[in-house]
Design a protein around this motif. Sequence first.
Motif, PDB file in Angstrom:
ATOM      1  N   HIS A 185       1.008  -1.316   0.091  1.00 41.10           N
ATOM      2  CA  HIS A 185       0.063  -0.081   0.081  1.00 41.10           C
ATOM      3  C   HIS A 185       0.913   1.206  -0.021  1.00 41.10           C
ATOM      4  O   HIS A 185       1.492   1.519   1.176  1.00 41.10           O
ATOM      5  CB  HIS A 185      -0.959  -0.055   1.147  1.00 41.10           C
ATOM      6  CG  HIS A 185      -1.900   1.057   1.141  1.00 41.10           C
ATOM      7  ND1 HIS A 185      -3.133   1.171   0.763  1.00 41.10           N
ATOM      8  CD2 HIS A 185      -1.633   2.311   1.547  1.00 41.10           C
ATOM      9  CE1 HIS A 185      -3.772   2.212   0.964  1.00 41.10           C
ATOM     10  NE2 HIS A 185      -2.991   3.203   1.438  1.00 41.10           N
ATOM     11  N   HIS A 213       1.390   5.493  -2.021  1.00 36.73           N
ATOM     12  CA  HIS A 213       1.029   6.483  -3.067  1.00 36.73           C
ATOM     13  C   HIS A 213       2.340   7.136  -3.308  1.00 36.73           C
ATOM     14  O   HIS A 213       2.525   7.929  -2.909  1.00 36.73           O
ATOM     15  CB  HIS A 213      -0.067   7.678  -2.536  1.00 36.73           C
ATOM     16  CG  HIS A 213      -1.218   6.829  -1.702  1.00 36.73           C
ATOM     17  ND1 HIS A 213      -2.555   6.729  -2.294  1.00 36.73           N
ATOM     18  CD2 HIS A 213      -1.333   6.330  -0.306  1.00 36.73           C
ATOM     19  CE1 HIS A 213      -3.324   6.105  -1.307  1.00 36.73           C
ATOM     20  NE2 HIS A 213      -2.570   6.012  -0.272  1.00 36.73           N
ATOM     21  N   HIS A 261      -9.204   2.473   1.947  1.00 34.83           N
ATOM     22  CA  HIS A 261      -8.853   2.610   3.247  1.00 34.83           C
ATOM     23  C   HIS A 261      -9.915   2.612   4.183  1.00 34.83           C
ATOM     24  O   HIS A 261     -10.981   2.773   3.662  1.00 34.83           O
ATOM     25  CB  HIS A 261      -8.445   4.229   3.144  1.00 34.83           C
ATOM     26  CG  HIS A 261      -7.534   4.588   2.237  1.00 34.83           C
ATOM     27  ND1 HIS A 261      -7.611   4.932   1.025  1.00 34.83           N
ATOM     28  CD2 HIS A 261      -6.018   4.646   2.749  1.00 34.83           C
ATOM     29  CE1 HIS A 261      -6.411   5.261   0.390  1.00 34.83           C
ATOM     30  NE2 HIS A 261      -5.520   5.168   1.541  1.00 34.83           N
ATOM     31  N   HIS A 286      -5.131  -0.354   6.738  1.00 36.10           N
ATOM     32  CA  HIS A 286      -5.160   0.293   7.983  1.00 36.10           C
ATOM     33  C   HIS A 286      -5.869  -0.557   9.167  1.00 36.10           C
ATOM     34  O   HIS A 286      -5.410  -1.015   9.872  1.00 36.10           O
ATOM     35  CB  HIS A 286      -5.737   1.698   7.902  1.00 36.10           C
ATOM     36  CG  HIS A 286      -4.548   2.585   6.989  1.00 36.10           C
ATOM     37  ND1 HIS A 286      -3.369   2.615   7.235  1.00 36.10           N
ATOM     38  CD2 HIS A 286      -4.837   3.338   5.905  1.00 36.10           C
ATOM     39  CE1 HIS A 286      -3.018   3.744   6.004  1.00 36.10           C
ATOM     40  NE2 HIS A 286      -3.930   3.781   5.361  1.00 36.10           N
ATOM     41  N   ASP A 311       2.340   2.989   2.993  1.00 35.54           N
ATOM     42  CA  ASP A 311       1.559   4.238   2.850  1.00 35.54           C
ATOM     43  C   ASP A 311       2.508   5.277   2.219  1.00 35.54           C
ATOM     44  O   ASP A 311       3.703   4.853   1.901  1.00 35.54           O
ATOM     45  CB  ASP A 311       0.822   4.800   3.904  1.00 35.54           C
ATOM     46  CG  ASP A 311      -0.492   5.275   3.447  1.00 35.54           C
ATOM     47  OD1 ASP A 311      -0.700   5.770   2.276  1.00 35.54           O
ATOM     48  OD2 ASP A 311      -1.542   5.429   4.262  1.00 35.54           O
TER      49      ASP A 311
END
Length: 439
Positions: A65, A67, A233, A290, A342
């Motif tokens: 995960h 970005h 998420h 998460h 993340d």
Amino acid sequence: MKTLFKAKWILPKGNVVIENGGLLVENNLILDVLTSKGLETLELKDFQIKDYGNSIITPGFINLHTHLQYTEIGKKKSKKLGNRLKRLILKFKKLIIFKGKQKSFTSWIVDLIIEYLCWSAEERIESFKSGLNKILLSGTTCVAQLSAEEMYFEILNSSPIKSYIFFETYADSEKSAEENFIKLKEKYEKLNKKCLKSTYLGISPHSFYNAHKKLWEKISQYASQNNILIHAHFAESQEELDWIKTGVSEINKLHKFVGFNHLIPSETGLDPVSYLKTFDLAYKNVILAHINQLKDEEINELATLQTSIAHCPRSNLLLHKKTVDINKLIKLFPSSVGLGTDSLYSNYDLNIINEARNVFNSGVDLFTVLDMLTINSAKILGIEDFTGSLEKEKDADFLIFKLEENEDFNDFIKKEFPDHVFITGLQVVKDKKLVLDCS
Ligand SMILES: [Zn+2]
């Protein structure tokens, strides 16, 4: 051309440890994983040997995960035009949100949106590439990347790194759900045809507070029919939980800021997992990132749905001072928990080994940690036939960590970076430096 990679230790999969063996690679594939006995009886003649001596070879790591586009947020100055725009938007933000308040999760997201909005396409790409280089250096050979934008597709599709690209989407009403679903479907179908062998596409309805129920259900139906993975998420902030329960929280200010006028929970009074269960979804195809705000009994309930989990412990601790009990998570989701960093906007770095060390320091045994870094995430992404372990006919995705004299295979978890990184047989990192332009 065949190459035999030799090292003192090889950790090919599970809790197998090979001492003084070798990894035989032909072009992009693993031809064999050999024990020391196997090496003695090896009859092949036409191969070269690369002997790394006192080192460990592990499978390449998977970041489940991230970005990458946000890598440089808060780290570089925007250009002139961007700065002017930023001042304007900040004034708008002040009108809506957070006067004299401690920085909330919503405020954090809004700041991210403002900064990103003010970047040009070139600045965004620069930031994305900077993230890509960072994850390669930390031994990530496969990445699950989430973004709404199409422009990162070509970069990943032409890079040796394996990528699972989840296109993010949002909607605040039935109408925008219909419209955005059509756009998403068109984008998915257009780009899916262009995917090379190491690129895979999925869909990411951002979250329950940013995607209308109608959008979720249209995506889920489409995803089930076409065997597409969904990544979202879930239960990350207290504000999200309050919004789900009552429809009123700081999240409403975020909605106001981005121009969402219609989004309310489809039912109120529910805990997040009960709320999730009111959505008609094919849960087995869903990866949830998460879940750090869930209570024990809610995690038990979530496990019955058989979703997968992208665990991002350091991001959770940095932003929310709270993460999930990893030992409980492993018990309930034995092979469906992977690790993610993340974005760098919510972490100290993009180094997946540091995420793994956090888990290891919570008492998880080394081989379970390695599974989370490799084969578990490969299974979650449905690409375990190609990567996630060192086995015959899989892609030659592997890492080499040099050891000190008194160290053994247990010590890879202490290392900050691998010394060498190979993806489908190509060396992308040599002596901790990028040697192949992957972006
Ligand atoms: Zn995220």
